[in-house]
Design a protein around this motif. Structure first.
Motif, PDB file in Angstrom:
ATOM      1  N   GLY A   8       0.818  -1.210   0.000  1.00  0.00           N
ATOM      2  CA  GLY A   8       0.000   0.000   0.000  1.00  0.00           C
ATOM      3  C   GLY A   8       0.851   1.258   0.000  1.00  0.00           C
ATOM      4  N   GLY A  67       0.748   4.111  -2.830  1.00  0.00           N
ATOM      5  CA  GLY A  67       0.509   5.493  -2.438  1.00  0.00           C
ATOM      6  C   GLY A  67       1.578   6.437  -2.942  1.00  0.00           C
ATOM      7  N   SER A 107     -12.894   0.591   6.934  1.00  0.00           N
ATOM      8  CA  SER A 107     -11.566   0.760   6.322  1.00  0.00           C
ATOM      9  C   SER A 107     -11.512   1.987   5.429  1.00  0.00           C
ATOM     10  N   ALA A 134      -9.106   5.180   5.989  1.00  0.00           N
ATOM     11  CA  ALA A 134      -8.138   5.612   4.977  1.00  0.00           C
ATOM     12  C   ALA A 134      -8.354   7.084   4.615  1.00  0.00           C
ATOM     13  N   HIS A 192      -7.036  10.027   6.981  1.00  0.00           N
ATOM     14  CA  HIS A 192      -5.640  10.468   6.963  1.00  0.00           C
ATOM     15  C   HIS A 192      -5.420  11.676   6.048  1.00  0.00           C
ATOM     16  N   GLN A 245      -0.741   7.794   2.419  1.00  0.00           N
ATOM     17  CA  GLN A 245      -1.160   6.834   3.444  1.00  0.00           C
ATOM     18  C   GLN A 245      -2.468   6.123   3.118  1.00  0.00           C
ATOM     19  N   PHE A 246      -3.211   6.634   2.147  1.00  0.00           N
ATOM     20  CA  PHE A 246      -4.561   6.128   1.899  1.00  0.00           C
ATOM     21  C   PHE A 246      -4.580   4.624   1.643  1.00  0.00           C
ATOM     22  N   PHE A 247      -3.731   4.140   0.747  1.00  0.00           N
ATOM     23  CA  PHE A 247      -3.838   2.756   0.286  1.00  0.00           C
ATOM     24  C   PHE A 247      -3.430   1.753   1.367  1.00  0.00           C
ATOM     25  N   TYR A 248      -2.342   2.034   2.071  1.00  0.00           N
ATOM     26  CA  TYR A 248      -1.976   1.074   3.114  1.00  0.00           C
ATOM     27  C   TYR A 248      -2.899   1.187   4.322  1.00  0.00           C
ATOM     28  N   ALA A 249      -3.442   2.381   4.577  1.00  0.00           N
ATOM     29  CA  ALA A 249      -4.404   2.514   5.674  1.00  0.00           C
ATOM     30  C   ALA A 249      -5.674   1.724   5.379  1.00  0.00           C
ATOM     31  N   PHE A 250      -6.088   1.735   4.108  1.00  0.00           N
ATOM     32  CA  PHE A 250      -7.277   0.958   3.733  1.00  0.00           C
ATOM     33  C   PHE A 250      -7.019  -0.536   3.903  1.00  0.00           C
ATOM     34  N   SER A 309      -7.377  15.812   0.889  1.00  0.00           N
ATOM     35  CA  SER A 309      -6.255  14.989   0.415  1.00  0.00           C
ATOM     36  C   SER A 309      -5.616  15.609  -0.817  1.00  0.00           C
TER      37      SER A 309
END
Length: 349
Positions: A127, A131, A196, A200, A203, A208-213, A343
């Motif tokens: 992720g 990102g 999730s 995401a 943030h 960070q969006f993709f790994y947070a999701f 974002s």
């Protein structure tokens, strides 16, 4: 046994009962959409108050630290303080309008806990790569990951307090406990995905969006199956400790010329011959350990394909209506638009 009427008592003729009018199906859909919209509204309120109070707090602290010399602890305090003390509690006034389902709590064994934790590692790094690629492509290579830069320049105790302790506790409380507990009646998968996505977007950062999701999906599954917040909180803390404390600490120990590629080949060979690599040895060992964890995590994700357990919820949304009901409502749309706008603003700032 219930008392039976005596023979001497006159038997009462049963009165005809009015036929109840069946509740139209659309009322159920309206109720479900309303609850998802309330969750979105609570998140939007939290986000708006957080940003507004953050601006006010930052301006107030700037008066105490003129010349742009605000320490990192003040930056974290200006951001996290209003969020944890005001914005999140304020959002609970709306969250509580959606009833939560009380569920039985289950313990998780250490083996299962660490397997799921290791699965988070490849999800997190994949992720992170996505990102970075997205952010750099969208800005023609001009985007800067301000969160990483802030952590790199932060004192370790500040990072531990805000990113390793307070952040995971408050974020898991809102995005796992409050959201999943109130939406799981409409489907376990639906509740996890909404949790999730909200996490995401929270943030406000495409880095960070993709790994947070991705991490939110795993944290959500852990909470769904155990109903105990301690497990996702611990996972969140351990991952944040790695990414926010250990990695920056090791990077700071490495000669900056090696990292930015300005060190000449001759100087590098000279450093190797003299054994003067600084923190490069520890950094290389750290990289090998991470690589092993990534591979192990991928293997575990493949092996767990048949172990994921999901149960039918009391008011499971039908497949054709899940997206429309869970996201296509005023509250969620407003939250998504605000978070995406912030974002994009952060990306091009």
């Amino acid at each position: 046994m219930p008392n039976m009427p005596s023979q001497q008592q006159p038997q009462q003729q049963p009165q005809p009962q009015p036929t109840p009018n069946p509740t139209p199906k659309r009322v159920w859909w309206v109720e479900a959409g309303r609850n998802f919209s309330l969750i979105g509204a609570a998140l939007a309120i939290m986000l708006v108050f957080w940003i507004a109070l953050n601006i006010l707090a930052s301006n107030a602290l700037a008066l105490l630290f003129p010349g742009g010399n605000m320490p990192t602890w003040a930056l974290f305090l200006a951001s996290s303080g209003p969020l944890y003390a005001i914005a999140m509690p304020l959002s609970m006034l709306v969250f509580t309008r959606v009833p939560a389902i009380e569920t039985r709590k289950y313990n998780m064994g250490a083996k299962e806990f660490f397997q799921l934790l290791i699965m988070c590692v490849p999800v997190m790094y994949l992720g992170n790569i996505i990102g970075n690629m997205f952010s750099q492509t969208a800005t023609d290579g001009q985007a800067v990951d301000r969160v990483s830069s802030l952590l790199m320049g932060s004192q370790w105790w500040v990072t531990v307090l805000f990113a390793v302790i307070l952040g995971p506790i408050f974020e898991e409380w809102i995005f796992r406990k409050e959201i999943i507990s109130r939406l799981r009646r409409y489907g376990e998968r639906t509740a996890i995905v909404i949790s999730s996505l909200a996490f995401a977007l929270f943030h406000q950062n495409f880095f960070q969006f993709f790994y947070a999701f991705g991490l939110g999906l795993l944290f959500g599954y852990v909470y769904m199956r155990t109903s105990k917040l301690i497990y996702p909180v611990l996972m969140h803390m351990l991952l944040n400790f790695n990414g926010s404390v250990i990695a920056p600490l090791l990077l700071r120990s490495v000669d900056s010329r090696i990292l930015d590629g300005s060190l000449s080949e001759a100087d590098l060979l000279s450093m190797i011959e003299n054994g003067n690599l600084g923190g490069m040895g520890a950094m290389m060992l750290y990289g090998m350990v991470l690589f092993a964890l990534v591979i192990t995590g991928i293997v575990l994700l493949v092996k767990w394909q048949r172990r994921w357990e999901f149960y039918t919820a009391p008011e499971e949304l039908p497949r054709g209506s899940k997206l429309r009901i869970s996201i296509g409502n005023p509250g969620m749309i407003v939250y998504i638009l605000i978070a995406v706008a912030l974002s994009v603003l952060m990306l091009f700032q």
